[in-house]
Design an enzyme around this catalytic site. Structure first.
Site, mmCIF file in Angstrom:
data_model
loop_
_atom_site.group_PDB
_atom_site.id
_atom_site.type_symbol
_atom_site.label_atom_id
_atom_site.label_comp_id
_atom_site.label_asym_id
_atom_site.label_seq_id
_atom_site.Cartn_x
_atom_site.Cartn_y
_atom_site.Cartn_z
ATOM 1 C CB SER A 111 36.103 -79.813 14.860
ATOM 2 O OG SER A 111 34.987 -80.677 14.718
ATOM 3 C CD GLU A 243 39.662 -83.430 18.623
ATOM 4 O OE1 GLU A 243 38.923 -83.833 19.535
ATOM 5 O OE2 GLU A 243 39.263 -82.706 17.701
ATOM 6 C CG HIS A 310 35.594 -81.677 19.742
ATOM 7 N ND1 HIS A 310 36.554 -82.234 18.916
ATOM 8 C CD2 HIS A 310 34.638 -81.177 18.919
ATOM 9 C CE1 HIS A 310 36.190 -82.078 17.656
ATOM 10 N NE2 HIS A 310 35.034 -81.436 17.626
#
Length: 339
Positions: A111, A243, A310
């Protein structure tokens, strides 16, 4: 040449700091649970003040977050750093990091933590580990995919680490769930895919992270990909992994175009995209359309729905490491060489 950190030793010290978001009081039990699991396994844990506080999306003021991170990056007694999780505005501490004083040590996360990992590898050539967050390690057992992060943290230069795609992934988050036996509720069959549905074998130097945050580094001193290539991976190709956390299909596509126009995908071998619950279609335009158009523009092969990001669990990818990725019939293998 990529520099690899020394391995985390049995009984070694892990530093916990929050360079992005801290953990609100209501969720302190899951932070404490992650810390306790490393203590149970015989490690020492040094926890900063920032993981326990959070206001306006950040654990503390930028100067406080940077000071605690700099201390942990420079303290030779701390062998590995694992933030509790990501967040939103880590990039505001980047100008405050003492880049020339960083001691090579493994840093693990994803993240917004990938903003830090990416910048460290690109600027210093020190390998970093894109993988699970601390709060998701609060169970007595770790699933087969997640637990491979320990092979990386205890690895040393010259090691080869082999990982496989997960059997199942978690379709929804629930921080209130009690581990049984894992933190994740792995309920949906995993299938890695290629754009044309055919088997694919691709290799290169790994580099990537969360595109939501990395796109904002384009044009800054913290993402000089041309310099990274020349200094650390000269005459080698980059194998990108990215991502999407929250972007719609068109946001995603604009971000990919930005990276493409900035030259990130030059001298590259391919792109791996993580599984995502984001990517909402816009007037029929999908994330598949975005990936397909990017592949047509760049000529690069693309893998998607990979165990990255995630939608857990996720494999651990080392920024800077040599890697070979094979995908066939929904199954994947990732071979990383720390050299």
């Amino acid at each position: 040449m990529i520099r690899y950190p020394k391995p985390l030793k049995a009984g070694g010290t892990i530093g916990i700091t929050a360079p992005s978001s801290g953990v609100p009081e209501a969720l302190h039990p899951i932070l404490a649970g992650g810390i306790e699991q490393f203590k149970k396994r015989g490690f020492k844990v040094e926890v900063g003040k920032t993981p326990w506080t959070n206001e306006k999306t950040a654990s503390a003021e930028a100067s406080i977050r940077a000071a605690e991170l700099n201390y942990m990056l420079q303290d030779s007694n701390i062998e590995t750093i694992i933030p509790p999780w990501g967040g939103e505005i880590l990039m505001e501490i980047l100008p405050l990091i003492q880049w020339d004083q960083i001691q090579p040590k493994w840093i693990l996360g994803y993240s917004d933590t990938s903003t830090l990992l990416f910048a460290i590898t690109v600027i210093t050539g020190i390998a970093t580990a894109h993988g699970t967050n601390l709060v998701d390690l609060r169970s007595n057992e770790w699933d087969e995919t997640t637990k491979k992060f320990m092979d990386v943290l205890t690895g040393t230069e010259g090691d080869t680490i082999i990982q496989s795609s997960s059997e199942k992934y978690q379709s929804e988050w629930n921080h209130d769930k009690q581990p049984n036996p894992y933190v994740y509720e792995l309920d949906t069959p995993t299938s890695w895919k290629t754009l044309n549905g055919k088997p694919l074998n691709v290799d290169g130097r790994l580099l990537g992270g969360c595109i939501d945050t990395l796109q904002n580094l384009v044009g800054t001193p913290y993402a000089n990909i041309k310099s990274f290539r020349e200094k650390y991976v000269k005459n080698e190709k980059i194998l990108w992994y990215l991502e999407n956390c929250e972007m719609s299909a068109t946001d995603f596509y604009r971000s990919l175009l930005q990276l493409h126009y900035a030259g990130w995908f030059e001298q590259s071998s391919g792109i791996i995209f993580g599984r995502t619950s984001a990517g909402e279609e816009v007037n029929g335009f999908s994330t598949f359309d975005a990936m397909e158009r990017l592949s047509q523009m760049t000529g690069l092969p693309i893998i998607y729905d990979a165990d990255i990001g995630h939608v857990p669990p996720q494999i651990t990818l080392v920024n800077g490491a040599k890697a070979e990725v094979k995908v066939e019939n929904g199954l994947a293998s990732v071979k990383m060489e720390l050299k």
